[in-house]
Structures are given as structure tokens and as C-alpha cells.
Write a protein that holds these residues in place. Structure first.
Motif, PDB file in Angstrom:
ATOM      1  N   SER A 132       0.849  -1.381  -0.219  1.00  0.00           N
ATOM      2  CA  SER A 132      -0.380   0.213  -0.275  1.00  0.00           C
ATOM      3  C   SER A 132       1.078   1.244  -0.159  1.00  0.00           C
ATOM      4  CB  SER A 132      -0.728  -0.162   1.687  1.00  0.00           C
ATOM      5  OG  SER A 132      -2.006  -0.734   1.524  1.00  0.00           O
ATOM      6  N   ALA A 133       2.274   1.167  -0.506  1.00  0.00           N
ATOM      7  CA  ALA A 133       2.442   2.098  -0.469  1.00  0.00           C
ATOM      8  C   ALA A 133       2.682   2.931  -1.866  1.00  0.00           C
ATOM      9  CB  ALA A 133       3.940   2.061  -0.755  1.00  0.00           C
ATOM     10  N   SER A 134       2.671   4.411  -1.375  1.00  0.00           N
ATOM     11  CA  SER A 134       2.667   5.276  -2.334  1.00  0.00           C
ATOM     12  C   SER A 134       3.984   6.094  -2.850  1.00  0.00           C
ATOM     13  CB  SER A 134       1.752   6.054  -1.998  1.00  0.00           C
ATOM     14  OG  SER A 134       1.122   7.558  -3.110  1.00  0.00           O
ATOM     15  N   LEU A 135       4.586   5.958  -4.041  1.00  0.00           N
ATOM     16  CA  LEU A 135       5.518   5.880  -4.564  1.00  0.00           C
ATOM     17  C   LEU A 135       5.880   6.596  -6.544  1.00  0.00           C
ATOM     18  CD1 LEU A 135       8.069   3.199  -2.922  1.00  0.00           C
ATOM     19  CD2 LEU A 135       7.442   5.878  -2.283  1.00  0.00           C
ATOM     20  N   ALA A 136       5.176   7.695  -6.766  1.00  0.00           N
ATOM     21  CA  ALA A 136       4.941   7.823  -8.025  1.00  0.00           C
ATOM     22  C   ALA A 136       6.034   8.232  -8.313  1.00  0.00           C
ATOM     23  CB  ALA A 136       3.740   9.203  -7.985  1.00  0.00           C
ATOM     24  N   GLY A 137       6.864   7.956  -9.466  1.00  0.00           N
ATOM     25  CA  GLY A 137       7.897   8.243  -9.801  1.00  0.00           C
ATOM     26  C   GLY A 137       9.161   8.086  -9.433  1.00  0.00           C
ATOM     27  N   ALA A 138       8.801   7.164  -8.766  1.00  0.00           N
ATOM     28  CA  ALA A 138      10.081   6.628  -7.882  1.00  0.00           C
ATOM     29  C   ALA A 138      10.849   5.905  -8.727  1.00  0.00           C
ATOM     30  CB  ALA A 138      10.006   5.379  -6.833  1.00  0.00           C
ATOM     31  N   ASN A 139      12.168   6.117  -8.581  1.00  0.00           N
ATOM     32  CA  ASN A 139      13.359   5.440  -9.652  1.00  0.00           C
ATOM     33  C   ASN A 139      14.326   4.124  -8.173  1.00  0.00           C
ATOM     34  OD1 ASN A 139      15.261   5.224 -11.010  1.00  0.00           O
ATOM     35  ND2 ASN A 139      17.227   6.485 -10.594  1.00  0.00           N
ATOM     36  N   LYS A 149       7.961  -6.963  -0.995  1.00  0.00           N
ATOM     37  CA  LYS A 149       6.271  -7.226  -1.297  1.00  0.00           C
ATOM     38  C   LYS A 149       5.421  -5.705  -1.585  1.00  0.00           C
ATOM     39  CE  LYS A 149       3.660  -9.499   1.489  1.00  0.00           C
ATOM     40  NZ  LYS A 149       2.892 -10.561   0.364  1.00  0.00           N
ATOM     41  N   LEU A 150       4.859  -5.621  -3.186  1.00  0.00           N
ATOM     42  CA  LEU A 150       4.778  -4.518  -3.034  1.00  0.00           C
ATOM     43  C   LEU A 150       3.404  -4.016  -3.504  1.00  0.00           C
ATOM     44  CD1 LEU A 150       7.715  -4.995  -4.909  1.00  0.00           C
ATOM     45  CD2 LEU A 150       7.165  -2.160  -4.899  1.00  0.00           C
ATOM     46  N   ASP A 151       2.592  -5.186  -3.189  1.00  0.00           N
ATOM     47  CA  ASP A 151       1.099  -5.383  -3.138  1.00  0.00           C
ATOM     48  C   ASP A 151       0.157  -4.140  -3.234  1.00  0.00           C
ATOM     49  OD1 ASP A 151       2.519  -6.788  -0.734  1.00  0.00           O
ATOM     50  OD2 ASP A 151       0.353  -7.096  -0.400  1.00  0.00           O
ATOM     51  N   PHE A 170       3.401  -7.893  -6.765  1.00  0.00           N
ATOM     52  CA  PHE A 170       2.866  -6.741  -7.380  1.00  0.00           C
ATOM     53  C   PHE A 170       1.478  -6.842  -7.512  1.00  0.00           C
ATOM     54  CE2 PHE A 170       7.543  -6.854  -9.138  1.00  0.00           C
ATOM     55  CZ  PHE A 170       7.494  -5.625  -8.690  1.00  0.00           C
ATOM     56  N   HIS A 171       0.888  -7.974  -6.663  1.00  0.00           N
ATOM     57  CA  HIS A 171      -0.309  -8.022  -6.980  1.00  0.00           C
ATOM     58  C   HIS A 171      -1.530  -7.122  -6.459  1.00  0.00           C
ATOM     59  CE1 HIS A 171      -1.953  -9.485  -3.325  1.00  0.00           C
ATOM     60  NE2 HIS A 171      -2.622  -9.066  -2.759  1.00  0.00           N
ATOM     61  N   ASP A 172      -2.594  -6.384  -7.335  1.00  0.00           N
ATOM     62  CA  ASP A 172      -2.849  -5.522  -7.305  1.00  0.00           C
ATOM     63  C   ASP A 172      -2.257  -4.044  -7.452  1.00  0.00           C
ATOM     64  OD1 ASP A 172      -5.767  -4.507  -6.748  1.00  0.00           O
ATOM     65  OD2 ASP A 172      -5.814  -4.619  -4.794  1.00  0.00           O
ATOM     66  N   ALA A 173      -0.658  -3.742  -7.841  1.00  0.00           N
ATOM     67  CA  ALA A 173       0.064  -3.369  -7.361  1.00  0.00           C
ATOM     68  C   ALA A 173      -0.616  -1.743  -8.673  1.00  0.00           C
ATOM     69  CB  ALA A 173       0.640  -2.372  -7.754  1.00  0.00           C
ATOM     70  N   ASP A 187       9.126 -15.412 -11.315  1.00  0.00           N
ATOM     71  CA  ASP A 187       8.115 -15.934 -10.470  1.00  0.00           C
ATOM     72  C   ASP A 187       7.743 -14.854  -9.655  1.00  0.00           C
ATOM     73  OD1 ASP A 187       8.158 -19.320 -10.281  1.00  0.00           O
ATOM     74  OD2 ASP A 187      10.389 -18.697 -10.180  1.00  0.00           O
ATOM     75  N   ALA A 188       7.261 -14.291  -9.948  1.00  0.00           N
ATOM     76  CA  ALA A 188       7.139 -12.685  -9.955  1.00  0.00           C
ATOM     77  C   ALA A 188       5.156 -12.394  -9.793  1.00  0.00           C
ATOM     78  CB  ALA A 188       7.599 -11.143 -10.027  1.00  0.00           C
ATOM     79  N   SER A 189       4.762 -11.947  -8.960  1.00  0.00           N
ATOM     80  CA  SER A 189       3.005 -12.064  -9.122  1.00  0.00           C
ATOM     81  C   SER A 189       2.610 -10.721  -9.603  1.00  0.00           C
ATOM     82  CB  SER A 189       2.286 -12.291  -7.609  1.00  0.00           C
ATOM     83  OG  SER A 189       1.102 -11.533  -7.868  1.00  0.00           O
ATOM     84  N   PHE A 190       2.098 -10.442 -10.826  1.00  0.00           N
ATOM     85  CA  PHE A 190       1.280  -9.002 -11.125  1.00  0.00           C
ATOM     86  C   PHE A 190      -0.159  -9.747 -11.287  1.00  0.00           C
ATOM     87  CE2 PHE A 190       5.156  -8.900 -13.134  1.00  0.00           C
ATOM     88  CZ  PHE A 190       6.133  -7.924 -12.725  1.00  0.00           C
TER      89      PHE A 190
END
Length: 286
Positions: A132-139, A149-151, A170-173, A187-190
Motif C-alpha cells: 500500500s505504498a504510494s511512490l509515484a515517479g520513484a527510481n 512485497k509491493l502489493d 506486485f499483485h493489485d498494484a 515467479d513474480a506476481s502481477f
């Protein structure tokens, strides 16, 4: 008179913090004062400190914050290049113009963090949590996101070029307009992720899970999705591929190499504010 002496003592402590004279032997109270007002402390040790809500601004390159409690902290124009945040708890922190290039975030907790354009290039984010992070434009160029975990995270417009994101979640990201090119996503999850307008060129997605993912307008030039799971033809109906693209048997995408692609991408994140000016010491009493 006692009140005047107290004001002078506080000003003196702030001046020393801004000059970066704090050391590992400082008390927690002195460290809190330094981080609350900004300053410079390259290479200093803040390991295992309780710094909830602290405000960092300045030069902290190479600092050690292993097992540090940084919940709700803010990092504004702060440079932590090469620092150590192993197992740090940074939940609900905020990043604005912050540099974490080359930082070790192994097993760090960053759930719910917010920021515009923070730099994580070359960082070690193995098993880090960004739920649930919010990191628009991150590098994240060249970063390690193995088992991260970036779900449910908002990563709109981020750069994930050349990352190692094997088994990352990355599920539901929200991955609209992201650059995933030349990365490893085995093996990543999208699952249920939004990848509208994403650049996946040259990336490897062996056994990656794309069930119910949105792939509208994605670029797949040279991408390897031959072993990807959960892909359907409807998902690839607007995707762009070339002769080097590898897809699961029976699936296809348009050959768009050389054609103009019109995908509406999100606006760039706002520029970070200018660094705050150092406070002036109070004039001595007459």
C-alpha cells in the motif's frame, strides 16, 4: 534569566547538530533534536534508536539505522546514499526529494510510505515490504527487489529498469506507465495489477503470474513471457510486440515496431521543495 539561558542552550545544541557533530555516543534526546531540525551526520550510527516521527533533512550518507524505529518519519531533501536500513521500521514515513541510492533495506518495513520521486537506484530491497505504498515517479533502477512485497502499491510512472525482482509481489498494484525494461521478474506476481502503458521491453517473466492483469498499451519488444502464467489473448489485444517477443503458445500481440504509440501516461510528480534555510541563533541578551 533562567529562561534566557535555556534558549541559548537549545540554540547551541541545534547549531552543533547542523554542523554534523553528533556521534553514536549522543543521547536519544540529542539525536531527536538533530533529526527534527535537519543537519548533517554522514556515517553516524542511529541503530536501534526510537525515532518515530523524526524529520530528516541534510547529509546522512552511509549512516547506520539497523533495527531503527522510524515509523511516521519524514525525509525531505535528505541524502542517505549507501546507508544501512536493515530491518528498519519505516511504516507510514514520507519521502520528498530523498536519496536512498545504494541503501541496504533488507527486511525493512515500508508499508504505507508516501513520496514523490524518491531515488532507490541500486538499493538492496530484498524482502522489503512496500504494501500500500504510494511512490509515484520513484527510481528503482538496478535495485534488488527479490522476494519484496509491493502489493496494492501505487508505483505510477516509476522506473524499474534492470531490477532483479524475482518472486516479487506486485499483485493489485498500480503500475501505469512504469518502466520494467531489462528486468528479471521470474515467479513474480502481477495478479490484478494495472500495467497500462508500461514498458516491459527486454524483460524476463518466467512463471510470472498475470491473472486478471491489465496490459493495455504495454510495450513487449524483446520481452520473454513464454513461460508466463495467467495470460489471455484479450489481455494482449492492445499490446505491442516485435519479432523478438516471446509469448505462451497460442497467444499473439500486434507488431508495433516502428509505429507511433499513443498512450496517455500520468503527469510527472512535482519537484521537491528547496532545502530549508538553517535557523538563526538568537541574539545574546543586552
Amino acid at each position: 534569566m533562567a529562561r534566557v539561558l535555556s534558549m541559548l542552550a537549545a540554540a547551541g545544541a541545534l547549531f552543533l547538530a547542523l554542523q554534523g557533530t553528533a556521534s553514536a555516543a549522543d543521547s536519544d534526546r540529542e539525536v531527536q533534536r538533530m533529526t527534527a531540525f535537519g543537519g548533517s551526520c554522514p556515517g553516524c550510527s542511529l541503530a536501534r534508536r526510537k525515532l518515530t516521527g523524526a524529520a530528516f533533512s541534510g547529509d546522512f550518507r552511509g549512516a547506520i539505522l539497523t533495527d531503527t524505529d522510524l515509523r511516521g518519519a519524514s525525509f525531505t531533501n535528505a541524502d542517505f546514499g549507501g546507508a544501512n536500513f536493515i530491518r528498519a521500521d519505516m511504516r507510514s514515513s514520507s519521502f520528498l526529494g530523498a536519496n536512498f541510492g545504494g541503501v541496504n533495506f533488507t527486511d525493512a518495513h515500508l508499508d504505507g510510505v508516501e513520496g514523490a520521486g524518491p531515488n532507490f537506484a541500486g538499493a538492496n530491497l530484498t524482502r522489503a515490504r512496500f504494501t500500500s505504498a504510494s511512490l509515484a515517479g520513484a527510481n528503482f533502477t538496478g535495485a534488488s527487489l527479490v522476494d519484496a512485497k509491493l502489493d496494492s502499491a501505487d508505483l505510477t510512472g516509476t522506473t524499474l529498469t534492470g531490477v532483479d525482482a524475482r518472486r516479487a509481489d506486485f499483485h493489485d498494484a498500480s503500475l501505469t506507465g512504469v518502466r520494467l525494461n531489462k528486468g528479471r521478474f521470474d515467479d513474480a506476481s502481477f495478479r490484478d495489477a494495472t500495467l497500462q502503458g508500461a514498458d516491459m521491453s527486454g524483460a524476463v517473466f518466467t512463471r510470472a503470474d498475470f491473472h486478471d492483469a491489465s496490459l493495455e498499451g504495454v510495450l513487449l519488444f524483446g520481452a520473454d513471457l513464454a513461460g508466463a502464467r495467467g495470460l489471455e489473448q484479450d489481455q494482449l489485444s492492445t499490446a505491442c510486440a516485435d519479432r523478438a517477443t516471446r509469448l505462451p503458445p497460442g497467444l499473439s500481440a500486434r507488431n508495433c515496431r516502428g509505429l507511433a504509440i499513443n498512450v496517455r501516461l500520468p503527469k510527472a510528480p512535482p519537484a521537491p521543495p528547496a532545502p530549508p534555510a538553517p535557523p538563526r541563533a538568537p541574539k545574546p541578551p543586552r
